[in-house]
Design a protein around this motif. Structure first.
Motif, PDB file in Angstrom:
ATOM      1  N   HIS A  92       0.662  -1.189   0.226  1.00  0.00           N
ATOM      2  CA  HIS A  92       0.184   0.108   0.096  1.00  0.00           C
ATOM      3  C   HIS A  92       1.250   1.327   0.054  1.00  0.00           C
ATOM      4  CE1 HIS A  92       1.294  -0.993   4.687  1.00  0.00           C
ATOM      5  NE2 HIS A  92       0.761   0.106   4.371  1.00  0.00           N
ATOM      6  N   ASN A  97       0.794   1.337  -7.845  1.00  0.00           N
ATOM      7  CA  ASN A  97      -0.309   0.210  -6.969  1.00  0.00           C
ATOM      8  C   ASN A  97      -1.947   1.400  -7.543  1.00  0.00           C
ATOM      9  OD1 ASN A  97      -1.946  -0.815  -5.222  1.00  0.00           O
ATOM     10  ND2 ASN A  97      -1.113  -0.215  -3.483  1.00  0.00           N
ATOM     11  N   SER A 102      -4.918  -2.379  -0.519  1.00  0.00           N
ATOM     12  CA  SER A 102      -4.749  -2.767   0.910  1.00  0.00           C
ATOM     13  C   SER A 102      -3.737  -3.374   1.182  1.00  0.00           C
ATOM     14  CB  SER A 102      -6.223  -2.610   2.042  1.00  0.00           C
ATOM     15  OG  SER A 102      -6.485  -3.867   1.838  1.00  0.00           O
ATOM     16  N   PRO A 103      -2.351  -3.415   2.251  1.00  0.00           N
ATOM     17  CA  PRO A 103      -1.626  -4.446   2.326  1.00  0.00           C
ATOM     18  C   PRO A 103      -2.450  -5.756   2.361  1.00  0.00           C
ATOM     19  CG  PRO A 103      -1.940  -2.977   4.519  1.00  0.00           C
ATOM     20  CD  PRO A 103      -2.648  -2.369   2.998  1.00  0.00           C
ATOM     21  N   SER A 105      -3.060  -9.327   4.030  1.00  0.00           N
ATOM     22  CA  SER A 105      -2.709  -9.899   5.473  1.00  0.00           C
ATOM     23  C   SER A 105      -1.600 -10.395   5.612  1.00  0.00           C
ATOM     24  CB  SER A 105      -4.872 -11.398   5.885  1.00  0.00           C
ATOM     25  OG  SER A 105      -4.186 -11.946   4.934  1.00  0.00           O
ATOM     26  N   THR A 130      -6.252  -8.519  -4.941  1.00  0.00           N
ATOM     27  CA  THR A 130      -5.512  -8.284  -4.169  1.00  0.00           C
ATOM     28  C   THR A 130      -4.108  -7.913  -4.549  1.00  0.00           C
ATOM     29  OG1 THR A 130      -6.803 -10.442  -3.335  1.00  0.00           O
ATOM     30  CG2 THR A 130      -4.923 -10.258  -2.289  1.00  0.00           C
ATOM     31  N   SER A 132      -0.844  -5.558  -6.094  1.00  0.00           N
ATOM     32  CA  SER A 132      -0.699  -4.119  -6.829  1.00  0.00           C
ATOM     33  C   SER A 132      -0.208  -4.887  -8.008  1.00  0.00           C
ATOM     34  CB  SER A 132      -0.297  -3.518  -6.333  1.00  0.00           C
ATOM     35  OG  SER A 132       1.454  -3.812  -5.245  1.00  0.00           O
TER      36      SER A 132
END
Length: 215
Positions: A92, A97, A102-103, A105, A130, A132
């Motif tokens: 992120h 991106n 988002s990062p 998990s 999921t 980038s």
């Protein structure tokens, strides 16, 4: 042509191409895995190969026993897994991106890092939603090359260990890794990339676009 007949024809074509390529590809790969082997790509790639040896401080003439070979393999894989995990967790704030993803998990990043470094490539996610561009190119694609090269290197070391019954060395992991990547995997990927590009399969760094289908 029926669907069943078409399937059998595709299988026959695949098996035919596989048998046709086995001997020439095997001979070429044997030359690649021989530190003194000569290939038709030497004039182009050899300067880069020599530069990489100097940058990482490797003497291509020095071979390793199985313990040093295994240590090099595990150290390289561990560093690769940590770097890939970091890229996935920090995507992120990394470039490329445009979707603002988002990062990843922690457990999914760990699973992806270990699976790609071990060349199993288990993907329990949708890459487009999921990861980038940076995570896919710098993280996953890099491991697609080096993890495959590491696997080929281990296979070569195993063959050397069987063939060299009285020798105490089985090659040099870093030499095998670099030569397999530069002389085998990269040229093969470039040829396939040109084929895909000629058919209109391209990649860009733009944000995703919604396309209205005819249906």
């Amino acid at each position: 042509m029926s669907a069943e007949l078409s399937a059998w024809a595709q299988l026959a074509l695949y098996m035919g191409l596989l048998l046709f390529l086995t001997k020439p590809m095997g001979i070429y790969l044997e030359r690649v895995l021989d530190a003194h082997g000569k290939t038709f790509l030497d004039p182009v790639i050899q300067p880069l190969e020599t530069t990489l040896y100097r940058l990482i401080g490797i003497d291509p003439e020095t071979e390793q026993d199985w313990k040093h070979y295994a240590y090099s393999l595990f150290a390289f894989s561990l560093v690769g897994a940590l770097l890939l995990y970091g890229i996935l967790r920090l995507q992120h704030i990394l470039p490329l991106n445009p979707q603002g993803l988002s990062p990843v998990s922690d457990h999914l990043a760990f699973n992806a890092a270990v699976s790609f470094v071990t060349n199993t490539n288990w993907q329990s996610y949708s890459g487009e939603s999921t990861l980038s561009y940076f995570a896919q190119m710098v993280g996953l694609t890099f491991q697609n090359f080096v993890s495959a090269a590491a696997g080929i290197s281990v296979a070569a070391a195993l063959v050397r260990g069987i063939a060299r019954r009285s020798a105490s060395t089985i090659g040099n992991f870093w030499v095998d890794l670099i030569r397999t990547t530069l002389y085998f995997l990269v040229p093969l990927s470039l040829a396939l990339a040109l084929l895909l590009a000629s058919q209109g399969v391209i990649q860009n760094f733009r944000p995703y676009r919604a396309v209205t289908l005819v249906e």
